[in-house]
Motif scaffolding. Structure first.
Motif, short mmCIF file in Angstrom:
data_model
loop_
_atom_site.label_atom_id
_atom_site.label_comp_id
_atom_site.label_asym_id
_atom_site.label_seq_id
_atom_site.Cartn_x
_atom_site.Cartn_y
_atom_site.Cartn_z
N LEU A 41 2.31 -4.33 129.52
CA LEU A 41 2.31 -5.78 129.74
C LEU A 41 3.25 -6.49 128.78
O LEU A 41 3.88 -7.50 129.13
CB LEU A 41 0.89 -6.33 129.60
CG LEU A 41 -0.08 -5.99 130.73
CD1 LEU A 41 -1.45 -6.60 130.47
CD2 LEU A 41 0.45 -6.47 132.07
N LEU A 42 3.37 -5.98 127.54
CA LEU A 42 4.34 -6.56 126.61
C LEU A 42 5.77 -6.36 127.10
O LEU A 42 6.61 -7.26 126.98
CB LEU A 42 4.17 -5.92 125.23
CG LEU A 42 2.91 -6.29 124.44
CD1 LEU A 42 2.87 -5.53 123.12
CD2 LEU A 42 2.84 -7.79 124.19
N VAL A 43 6.05 -5.20 127.68
CA VAL A 43 7.38 -4.95 128.24
C VAL A 43 7.63 -5.89 129.42
O VAL A 43 8.73 -6.44 129.57
CB VAL A 43 7.51 -3.47 128.67
CG1 VAL A 43 8.81 -3.25 129.43
CG2 VAL A 43 7.47 -2.56 127.45
N VAL A 44 6.60 -6.09 130.26
CA VAL A 44 6.73 -7.01 131.39
C VAL A 44 7.04 -8.42 130.91
O VAL A 44 7.91 -9.12 131.45
CB VAL A 44 5.45 -6.99 132.25
CG1 VAL A 44 5.48 -8.12 133.29
CG2 VAL A 44 5.32 -5.64 132.97
N LEU A 153 2.59 -2.40 118.91
CA LEU A 153 3.26 -2.89 117.71
C LEU A 153 4.73 -2.48 117.71
O LEU A 153 5.61 -3.27 117.35
CB LEU A 153 2.56 -2.36 116.47
CG LEU A 153 3.17 -2.73 115.11
CD1 LEU A 153 3.21 -4.25 114.93
CD2 LEU A 153 2.40 -2.07 113.98
N LEU A 154 5.00 -1.25 118.14
CA LEU A 154 6.39 -0.78 118.20
C LEU A 154 7.20 -1.56 119.23
O LEU A 154 8.40 -1.84 119.02
CB LEU A 154 6.43 0.72 118.52
CG LEU A 154 5.86 1.64 117.42
CD1 LEU A 154 5.88 3.09 117.88
CD2 LEU A 154 6.65 1.48 116.13
N VAL A 155 6.58 -1.93 120.36
CA VAL A 155 7.27 -2.76 121.35
C VAL A 155 7.65 -4.11 120.74
O VAL A 155 8.76 -4.61 120.94
CB VAL A 155 6.39 -2.95 122.60
CG1 VAL A 155 7.01 -3.97 123.56
CG2 VAL A 155 6.19 -1.62 123.33
N ILE A 156 6.74 -4.69 119.98
CA ILE A 156 7.02 -5.96 119.32
C ILE A 156 8.13 -5.80 118.29
O ILE A 156 9.04 -6.64 118.19
CB ILE A 156 5.74 -6.51 118.67
CG1 ILE A 156 4.70 -6.85 119.73
CG2 ILE A 156 6.05 -7.74 117.82
CD1 ILE A 156 3.35 -7.26 119.18
N VAL A 157 8.09 -4.71 117.52
CA VAL A 157 9.12 -4.47 116.51
C VAL A 157 10.49 -4.33 117.16
O VAL A 157 11.49 -4.89 116.67
CB VAL A 157 8.77 -3.20 115.69
CG1 VAL A 157 9.96 -2.78 114.82
CG2 VAL A 157 7.54 -3.45 114.82
N ASN A 159 11.47 -5.64 119.96
CA ASN A 159 11.88 -6.99 120.37
C ASN A 159 12.44 -7.78 119.21
O ASN A 159 13.46 -8.48 119.34
CB ASN A 159 10.68 -7.72 120.98
CG ASN A 159 10.67 -7.69 122.48
OD1 ASN A 159 11.34 -8.48 123.14
ND2 ASN A 159 9.93 -6.73 123.03
N LEU A 160 11.79 -7.69 118.06
CA LEU A 160 12.26 -8.42 116.89
C LEU A 160 13.59 -7.88 116.38
O LEU A 160 14.42 -8.64 115.86
CB LEU A 160 11.20 -8.37 115.79
CG LEU A 160 9.88 -9.09 116.10
CD1 LEU A 160 8.88 -8.90 114.97
CD2 LEU A 160 10.12 -10.58 116.34
N VAL A 161 13.80 -6.57 116.52
CA VAL A 161 15.10 -5.99 116.15
C VAL A 161 16.20 -6.57 117.03
O VAL A 161 17.30 -6.92 116.55
CB VAL A 161 15.05 -4.46 116.24
CG1 VAL A 161 16.46 -3.86 116.12
CG2 VAL A 161 14.15 -3.88 115.16
N PHE A 162 15.93 -6.69 118.34
CA PHE A 162 16.89 -7.34 119.23
C PHE A 162 17.13 -8.79 118.80
O PHE A 162 18.26 -9.29 118.86
CB PHE A 162 16.39 -7.30 120.67
CG PHE A 162 16.73 -6.03 121.40
CD1 PHE A 162 18.03 -5.77 121.81
CD2 PHE A 162 15.75 -5.09 121.67
CE1 PHE A 162 18.34 -4.60 122.48
CE2 PHE A 162 16.05 -3.92 122.33
CZ PHE A 162 17.35 -3.66 122.74
#
Length: 455
Positions: A41-44, A153-157, A159-162
């Protein structure tokens, strides 16, 4: 090991133990809910944010969450057909309340927005209900919750790297911080806290200090990169609370968290209390975020600093609401459509948002449901139930998020963090029956020294 004979335990003594009832949900479905669904859902939401950034409005996120809500309703029926009227009653009440607001607003174009706003809260509640039952029927599923939180958490990280690379959205009008491809900064803070809470809770309960502090550093770094006050404040609150939590478990001694490992958690947090503020202060000063904080403090003092200027929205919204409302409106609200049409935007403080949109009934009902799940540590327990240290950690973070909702918006109706927050509440409420622990004791990994790992 002697096999536990549940037939010799009287039904009255077993009553209230979820592990003695048959759970009509497969291991694959439980794995999907606890591990796969939150990061997906975070990726979506990331894809939806990227499309919106390019000028394309996509209903992908709303469609995905609607499917999840329907799936959870089906699971509720399968788990407890007799008690399924409760979640259905919640959904029906929300639907008819929005329908009432639609007629009362004389054709407001924001009816779908109001319905989606309320259904996100319903998704939090249903996720918490199902998660609690799933975890109580299998101690090993606490590990799945931790894995799901870590992947999220890794998905969020990522995103923040982008965001640091110059892609996605910037916080606060492009001046400070980044949220990657996530649109709402407040919702990102809640998602970050929830994902970190699930991952940290399992690492803590498994007695893995090194793994715990690696995850905590990811959490702290993400909070600083996003530059959201809620996330940064949560880092310091958890640092201060961790020694107390570790000492509580050492004194209580009903969890297999050794004294040495508790000391490792406690002394690590004390070191972090001195080290992280220095690093955070240096980064905040370089980023220029301190200028924003100083602006709100100079404008409205401490209240302006805490609410980031939202107290002005609160005063205007409450004044307009009570001036234009009847007794029925005060009880059931005037709807999200009225808020967007008359006020022009949401107030960004959850109790006020719920009050003007759904009235006294809505705000009291919403907070009562969340508090119900946070009452897990205070439930009367018998000798057949067991509370995990992961549940205590989830309770701590859930209470922290509840407190944040009084000063920020998009918390109890977060689209980005709805499933993650539901998992936190479900784990916080869960109590594992000791029958389940004994039946699965053979499957527990053996630690050095002949002790079995415990959660």
């Amino acid at each position: 090991m002697r096999k536990l004979n549940l037939s010799r335990v009287s039904p009255s003594r077993r009553r209230g133990s979820a592990g003695t009832n048959k759970l009509r949900i497969s291991e694959r479905e439980a794995l999907f809910l606890l591990v796969i669904l939150p990061p997906v859902l975070l990726v979506v939401d990331s894809v939806t944010g990227a499309l919106a950034l390019s000028g394309m409005s996509s209903p992908l996120s709303l469609f995905a969450k609607s499917l999840v809500l329907i799936w959870l309703l089906i699971i509720c029926v399968r788990m407890d057909p007799a008690g399924a009227f409760k979640p259905f009653s919640l959904i029906a009440f929300v639907f008819f309340l929005n329908l009432y607001h639609q007629f009362d607003a004389s054709g407001s174009k924001h009816w779908i927005s109001g319905l989606a706003w309320a259904l996100r809260f319903c998704l939090i509640v249903l996720t918490a209900v199902v998660c609690k039952e799933v975890v109580e029927h299998g101690r090993h599923r606490l590990a799945w919750v931790g894995i799901g939180g870590l992947i999220s958490l890794l998905v969020i990280v990522i995103n923040l790297v982008f965001g640091l690379a110059g892609f996605g959205y910037a916080q606060y009008g492009g001046a400070y911080g980044t949220s990657g491809f996530f649109v709402a900064g407040n919702e990102l803070a809640v998602a970050l806290i929830c994902a970190s809470a699930l991952a940290l809770g399992y690492a803590y309960s498994a007695g893995r200090p090194f793994r715990f502090w690696i995850i905590f550093l990811l959490f702290a770094a993400s909070a600083l990169v996003s530059l959201t006050k809620a996330a940064i404040l949560s880092v310091f609150i958890l640092l201060l609370a961790l020694p107390c939590l570790a000492m509580f478990h050492v004194i209580k001694r009903d969890h297999r968290l050794t004294d040495s490992r508790s000391l490792a958690f406690g002394f690590g947090s004390l070191a972090g209390v001195f080290a992280l503020p220095l690093a955070a202060a240096a980064y905040i000063n370089v980023s220029g975020f301190i200028d924003r904080l100083r602006f709100f403090f100079d404008l409205d003092g401490l209240v302006g600093l805490v609410f980031s200027g939202r107290q002005r929205f609160v005063e205007h919204a409450l004044g307009t609401f009570f001036e234009q409302s009847s007794v029925l409106d005060i009880l059931f609200g005037k709807g999200v459509g009225w808020v967007l049409d008359v006020i022009g935007h949401q107030i960004e403080v959850d109790p006020v948002d719920f009050l003007v949109a759904f009235g006294v009934v809505g705000v009291l009902g919403a907070y009562a449901l969340v508090i119900y799940f946070l009452l897990g540590p205070f439930k009367v327990r018998n000798s057949y139930s067991y509370r995990s240290t992961a549940s205590d950690f989830a309770w701590l973070c859930g209470a922290l998020i509840l407190g944040i909702s009084f000063f920020a918006g998009h918390v109890l109706n977060s689209g980005l963090a709805c499933v993650l927050f539901g998992l936190v509440l479900g784990v916080a409420r869960a109590q594992i029956p000791r029958a389940t622990l004994k039946e699965r004791a053979v499957a527990l990994p053996i630690q050095p020294g002949g002790k079995r790992s415990e959660c």
